[in-house]
Design an enzyme around this catalytic site. Structure first.
Site, PDB file in Angstrom:
ATOM      1  N   ALA A 170       0.952  -1.268   0.152  1.00 15.70           N
ATOM      2  CA  ALA A 170       0.123  -0.060  -0.176  1.00 15.70           C
ATOM      3  C   ALA A 170       0.923   1.329   0.023  1.00 15.70           C
ATOM      4  O   ALA A 170       1.946   1.419   0.562  1.00 15.70           O
ATOM      5  CB  ALA A 170      -0.922  -0.058   1.028  1.00 15.70           C
ATOM      6  N   ASP A 171       0.465   2.250  -0.622  1.00 17.33           N
ATOM      7  CA  ASP A 171       1.037   3.569  -0.681  1.00 17.33           C
ATOM      8  C   ASP A 171       2.465   3.513  -1.243  1.00 17.33           C
ATOM      9  O   ASP A 171       3.441   4.180  -0.593  1.00 17.33           O
ATOM     10  CB  ASP A 171       1.071   4.216   0.669  1.00 17.33           C
ATOM     11  CG  ASP A 171      -0.447   4.308   1.151  1.00 17.33           C
ATOM     12  OD1 ASP A 171      -1.193   4.994   0.690  1.00 17.33           O
ATOM     13  OD2 ASP A 171      -0.485   4.152   2.514  1.00 17.33           O
ATOM     14  N   ARG A 172       2.937   2.435  -2.147  1.00 15.72           N
ATOM     15  CA  ARG A 172       4.096   2.387  -2.513  1.00 15.72           C
ATOM     16  C   ARG A 172       5.341   1.739  -1.670  1.00 15.72           C
ATOM     17  O   ARG A 172       6.320   1.989  -1.821  1.00 15.72           O
ATOM     18  CB  ARG A 172       4.781   3.451  -3.409  1.00 15.72           C
ATOM     19  CG  ARG A 172       3.582   4.081  -4.473  1.00 15.72           C
ATOM     20  CD  ARG A 172       4.227   4.675  -5.704  1.00 15.72           C
ATOM     21  NE  ARG A 172       3.216   4.927  -6.595  1.00 15.72           N
ATOM     22  CZ  ARG A 172       2.688   4.308  -7.654  1.00 15.72           C
ATOM     23  NH1 ARG A 172       3.445   3.315  -7.947  1.00 15.72           N
ATOM     24  NH2 ARG A 172       1.890   4.760  -8.572  1.00 15.72           N
ATOM     25  N   LEU A 173       4.629   1.294  -0.616  1.00 14.72           N
ATOM     26  CA  LEU A 173       5.510   0.653   0.437  1.00 14.72           C
ATOM     27  C   LEU A 173       5.770  -0.778   0.331  1.00 14.72           C
ATOM     28  O   LEU A 173       5.123  -1.442   0.985  1.00 14.72           O
ATOM     29  CB  LEU A 173       5.311   1.151   1.921  1.00 14.72           C
ATOM     30  CG  LEU A 173       5.971   1.604   3.005  1.00 14.72           C
ATOM     31  CD1 LEU A 173       6.918   2.498   2.560  1.00 14.72           C
ATOM     32  CD2 LEU A 173       5.223   2.013   4.029  1.00 14.72           C
TER      33      LEU A 173
END
Ligand SMILES: Cc1cc2nc3c(=O)[nH]c(=O)nc-3n(C[C@H](O)[C@H](O)[C@H](O)COP(=O)(O)O)c2cc1C
Length: 193
Positions: A170-173
């Protein structure tokens, strides 16, 4: 994704993700982009089909092709596979490259349809040709022959010394777990996304 979620053997883990992608309906999950570089360091990349997994990953090609010339001069390659299904994942690997044995190439050649064999025999991969018509004429000249494997056609095996398993977060993590071959097995490190 934690190291415990992945197999200690990265080749088995690659197989798991590949089969999960296939089961989920990913079109052409075995498409693998292979990068090579020339003697003077010029890189190039192209897709091939991953056709075998054992101590390495195997693909088949023309030993006269541009990639084969690179591999003669610099027998190392990097490869990457990427799937959207069942979740967004990428596997990278790199290592040394060796030709498959003639027996292995024969075995795979024998599974290819006759028309594919004729196409391979008629095509001297990566050479310049005058026209599509010339290529088709070369295939037609083979008539209904079911050709034996030409010596210039065969496999390569990339023997990986590194792997990286990437999964979208999620959220490019994102998660990235890198395997490096060490004398006593594989060392796994988490990399920042
Ligand atoms: C999805 C896909 C799979 C391919 N599979 C192979 C393959 O298994 N072997 C092969 O020689 N070329 C394959 N090709 C063609 C190569 O991408 C490339 O055009 C060809 O091997 C010549 O590359 P080179 O000039 O760098 O040697 C494939 C292309 C695509 C798009």
């Amino acid at each position: 994704m934690e190291p415990e979620d992945l197999d200690r053997d990265p080749m088995l883990q690659l197989g798991e993700w590949l089969e999960a992608a296939r089961a989920a309906g990913e079109p052409m999950p075995e498409a693998m982009c292979v990068a090579t570089s020339s003697r003077d360091g010029e890189p190039s990349a192209r897709y091939v089909l991953l056709r075998g997994r054992d101590q390495g990953v195997v693909f088949f090609t023309d030993y006269g092709s541009a990639k084969a010339k690179d591999l003669e001069d610099n027998p190392r390659a990097a490869a990457v596979l990427r799937w959207q299904l069942p979740v967004h994942r990428q596997v990278r690997l790199s290592g040394t490259v060796a030709k498959t044995t003639a027996e292995e190439s024969d075995r795979y050649w024998s599974t290819r349809p006759a028309a594919s064999r004729r196409s391979a025999v008629a095509s001297y991969q990566s050479t310049v040709i005058e026209s599509r018509h010339d290529l088709e004429a070369a295939v037609a000249a083979l008539d209904d022959i079911v050709p034996a494997r030409p010596e210039r056609w065969g496999g390569y095996r990339i023997l990986p010394s590194t792997f990286e398993f990437w999964e979208e977060g999620a959220d490019r993590l994102h998660d990235r777990l890198r395997y490096r071959r060490e004398p006593d097995g594989w060392r796994v490190d988490r990399l920042s996304p």
